[in-house]
Enzyme design. Structure first.
Site, PDB file in Angstrom:
ATOM      1  N   SER A 136       0.884  -1.233  -0.164  1.00  0.00           N
ATOM      2  CA  SER A 136       0.015   0.097   0.036  1.00  0.00           C
ATOM      3  C   SER A 136       0.926   1.191  -0.110  1.00  0.00           C
ATOM      4  CB  SER A 136      -1.019  -0.155   1.177  1.00  0.00           C
ATOM      5  OG  SER A 136      -1.611   1.032   1.167  1.00  0.00           O
ATOM      6  N   LYS A 162      -1.685  -1.081  -4.075  1.00  0.00           N
ATOM      7  CA  LYS A 162      -2.736  -0.155  -3.459  1.00  0.00           C
ATOM      8  C   LYS A 162      -2.234   1.404  -3.355  1.00  0.00           C
ATOM      9  CE  LYS A 162      -4.834   0.124   0.714  1.00  0.00           C
ATOM     10  NZ  LYS A 162      -5.223  -0.598   1.853  1.00  0.00           N
ATOM     11  N   LYS A 164      -3.785   5.315  -2.549  1.00  0.00           N
ATOM     12  CA  LYS A 164      -4.776   6.206  -1.643  1.00  0.00           C
ATOM     13  C   LYS A 164      -5.351   7.244  -2.826  1.00  0.00           C
ATOM     14  CE  LYS A 164      -4.301   4.350   2.425  1.00  0.00           C
ATOM     15  NZ  LYS A 164      -5.060   3.766   3.216  1.00  0.00           N
ATOM     16  N   ASP A 189      -7.878   3.050  -2.720  1.00  0.00           N
ATOM     17  CA  ASP A 189      -8.401   2.995  -1.480  1.00  0.00           C
ATOM     18  C   ASP A 189      -8.695   4.407  -0.944  1.00  0.00           C
ATOM     19  OD1 ASP A 189      -9.110   2.992   1.561  1.00  0.00           O
ATOM     20  OD2 ASP A 189      -7.211   2.075   1.980  1.00  0.00           O
ATOM     21  N   GLU A 214     -11.597   0.618  -2.635  1.00  0.00           N
ATOM     22  CA  GLU A 214     -11.725   0.369  -1.105  1.00  0.00           C
ATOM     23  C   GLU A 214     -12.371   1.317  -0.246  1.00  0.00           C
ATOM     24  OE1 GLU A 214      -8.108  -1.085   0.661  1.00  0.00           O
ATOM     25  OE2 GLU A 214      -8.686  -0.825   2.631  1.00  0.00           O
ATOM     26  N   ASP A 239     -13.551  -1.592   4.260  1.00  0.00           N
ATOM     27  CA  ASP A 239     -12.654  -1.791   5.305  1.00  0.00           C
ATOM     28  C   ASP A 239     -13.258  -1.094   6.566  1.00  0.00           C
ATOM     29  OD1 ASP A 239     -10.319  -1.194   7.089  1.00  0.00           O
ATOM     30  OD2 ASP A 239      -9.283  -0.067   5.364  1.00  0.00           O
ATOM     31  N   LYS A 263      -8.827  -6.494   9.220  1.00  0.00           N
ATOM     32  CA  LYS A 263      -8.030  -6.293   9.977  1.00  0.00           C
ATOM     33  C   LYS A 263      -8.270  -6.972  11.418  1.00  0.00           C
ATOM     34  CE  LYS A 263      -6.675  -1.908   7.668  1.00  0.00           C
ATOM     35  NZ  LYS A 263      -6.938  -0.537   7.414  1.00  0.00           N
ATOM     36  N   GLY A 291      -3.651  -3.865   6.551  1.00  0.00           N
ATOM     37  CA  GLY A 291      -2.664  -3.364   7.324  1.00  0.00           C
ATOM     38  C   GLY A 291      -2.722  -2.227   8.149  1.00  0.00           C
TER      39      GLY A 291
HETATM   40  O1  LIG Z   1       0.980  -1.099   4.706  1.00  0.00           O
HETATM   41  C1  LIG Z   1      -0.024  -1.146   5.587  1.00  0.00           C
HETATM   42  O2  LIG Z   1       0.191  -1.477   6.735  1.00  0.00           O
HETATM   43  C2  LIG Z   1      -1.317  -0.642   5.193  1.00  0.00           C
HETATM   44  C3  LIG Z   1      -1.461   0.968   4.814  1.00  0.00           C
HETATM   45  C4  LIG Z   1      -3.063   1.304   4.690  1.00  0.00           C
HETATM   46  O3  LIG Z   1      -3.387   1.136   3.704  1.00  0.00           O
HETATM   47  C5  LIG Z   1      -3.473   1.931   5.807  1.00  0.00           C
HETATM   48  C6  LIG Z   1      -2.633   2.533   6.942  1.00  0.00           C
HETATM   49  C7  LIG Z   1      -3.171   3.103   7.937  1.00  0.00           C
HETATM   50  C8  LIG Z   1      -4.418   3.274   8.180  1.00  0.00           C
HETATM   51  C9  LIG Z   1      -5.440   2.602   7.317  1.00  0.00           C
HETATM   52  C10 LIG Z   1      -5.015   1.994   6.115  1.00  0.00           C
HETATM   53  C11 LIG Z   1      -6.217   1.333   5.174  1.00  0.00           C
HETATM   54  O4  LIG Z   1      -5.892   0.014   4.698  1.00  0.00           O
HETATM   55  O5  LIG Z   1      -6.975   1.998   5.048  1.00  0.00           O
HETATM   56 MG   LIG Z   2      -8.300   0.873   3.721  1.00  0.00          MG
END
Ligand SMILES: O=C(O)CCC(=O)c1ccccc1C(=O)O
Ligand SMILES: [Mg+2]
Length: 368
Positions: A136, A162, A164, A189, A214, A239, A263, A291
């Site tokens: 991500s 992924k 953002k 996401d 997402e 999520d 998660k 994550g």
């Molecule tokens: O590499 C990772 O641990 C995930 C990174 C990530 O997308 C994320 C990180 C922090 C809070 C929310 C998210 C998410 O999945 O929305």
């Molecule tokens: Mg997410």
């Protein structure tokens, strides 16, 4: 088992690659480590995933500490626990606070796995020997930098990428990535940055052969997501909206998503994560492990969970070195050709690295 001594440590870890979302940048991750010892001396470890500020869910590092200290530890301390599943019912009178609950429940699962002489993955019912891993990528200063970063991750072998997105930084970025990498398994996401009024933008994203979109809509919504899913061919992945088995059941019934990101912290622990996994499997909904920028203990739990069969899609479980100069476990979590080998040794399969843990600890409290 009976937990006789619980040590909470507050750690602050500098991140090698600061992670930027539409809410801000995490350049130092803080977490609580839970070290739980039972009457036989077996020690299990857990990690909180809540951030310092409540931008992802309502929990924070301080609320998790408060819940652990004032409610959750007093419930578990000295109580006879036959199986980790019992922790869920012991915690049932406490509303929500999923990340706090999950952190100590994880330590109980670790002890249980050791005492039944299984790897944590086996104890959870996981069969896969290796898991597929994606990465991500946070928001970057420019599209060129984002593309360079993605290129590096593809070369490292990650199985999907992924990114953002947020209003104003979406279609153009996806278009640029697709022009460069037409066949890359790509996920966007939104972390709840859109509403149904943005449907035209979301429909434009539908044309880029994305693996999924997402959490486009509100963190607590499944109704608007159902309306949106009817208008998109790309599967929606939920999520933030899924905090329990019941949330997942309702979302599946309503048709709010085609994929669920599980998660452990967000759903209140491994027991609930397995229940959601099983529900998704029965309903042919693919899942993957999300994550929370975890350090080694949380990452080890994610790896074990991902060994369950319905984790069909690559997770956000990149290797330790993607995040940390030095992780808190030995060995660190390593990704090779886009896979992590699931440890087969007893417990979480990685040893807490006490030298690193001590170095990063800013405070510590013992409950017994
Ligand atoms: O590499 C990772 O641990 C995930 C990174 C990530 O997308 C994320 C990180 C922090 C809070 C929310 C998210 C998410 O999945 O929305
Ligand atoms: Mg997410």
């Amino acid at each position: 088992m009976r937990l006789e001594k619980i040590t909470l440590r507050h750690l602050k870890m500098p991140m090698k690659a600061p992670f930027t979302t539409s809410f801000g940048t995490v350049d130092e991750k803080e977490m609580l480590l839970i070290e739980a010892k039972d009457e036989s001396g077996t020690t299990g470890w857990g990690e909180t995933v809540a951030f310092v500020a409540p931008w992802y869910t309502e929990e924070t590092l301080k609320t998790t500490w408060h819940m652990l200290q004032d409610f959750l530890i007093p419930i578990l301390l000295h109580k006879k626990i036959g199986h980790p599943d019992e922790v869920t019912s012991l915690f049932a009178p406490i509303r929500r606070n999923c990340m706090a609950k999950a952190s100590i429940e994880g330590a109980v699962w670790d002890i249980y796995a050791q005492q039944t002489k299984q790897s944590l993955a086996q104890a959870l019912g996981g069969q896969k020997q290796r898991i597929e891993v994606g990465v991500s990528v946070g928001i970057q200063p420019s599209i060129a930098q984002l593309i360079a970063l993605i290129k590096g991750h593809i070369e490292e072998g990650y199985k999907r990428v992924k990114i953002k997105i947020k209003p104003g930084e979406d279609v153009e970025i996806v278009q640029a990535i697709r022009a460069e990498f037409p066949n890359l398994p790509l996920v966007v996401d939104a972390n709840s940055a859109y509403t149904l009024e943005d449907i035209e933008i979301l429909q434009q994203l539908d044309d880029f052969n994305l693996l999924m979109i997402e959490q486009p809509l509100a963190t607590d919504d499944i109704v608007d997501h159902a309306a949106l899913q009817k208008k998109l061919k790309t599967p929606i992945c939920l999520d933030e909206s899924i905090t329990s088995y019941e949330d997942a059941r309702r979302a599946i019934e309503l048709g709010s998503c085609g994929v669920i990101n599980i998660k452990i912290g967000r759903v209140g622990g491994l027991t609930e994560a397995i229940r959601i996994h099983d529900l998704c499997k029965a309903n042919h909904i693919p899942v993957w492990c999300g994550g929370m920028l975890e350090a080694g203990i949380g990452r080890a739990h994610n790896v074990a969970l991902t060994s369950l069969s319905q984790f069909i899609l690559p997770g956000d479980t990149a290797g330790s070195s993607h995040y940390w100069y030095e992780d808190i476990i030995d060995p660190e979590v390593k990704v090779k050709d886009g896979y992590i080998e699931v440890p087969q040794s007893v417990g979480i399969g990685y040893k807490p690295n006490m030298a690193v843990i001590d170095k990063l600890t800013i405070s510590k409290e013992i409950y017994q």
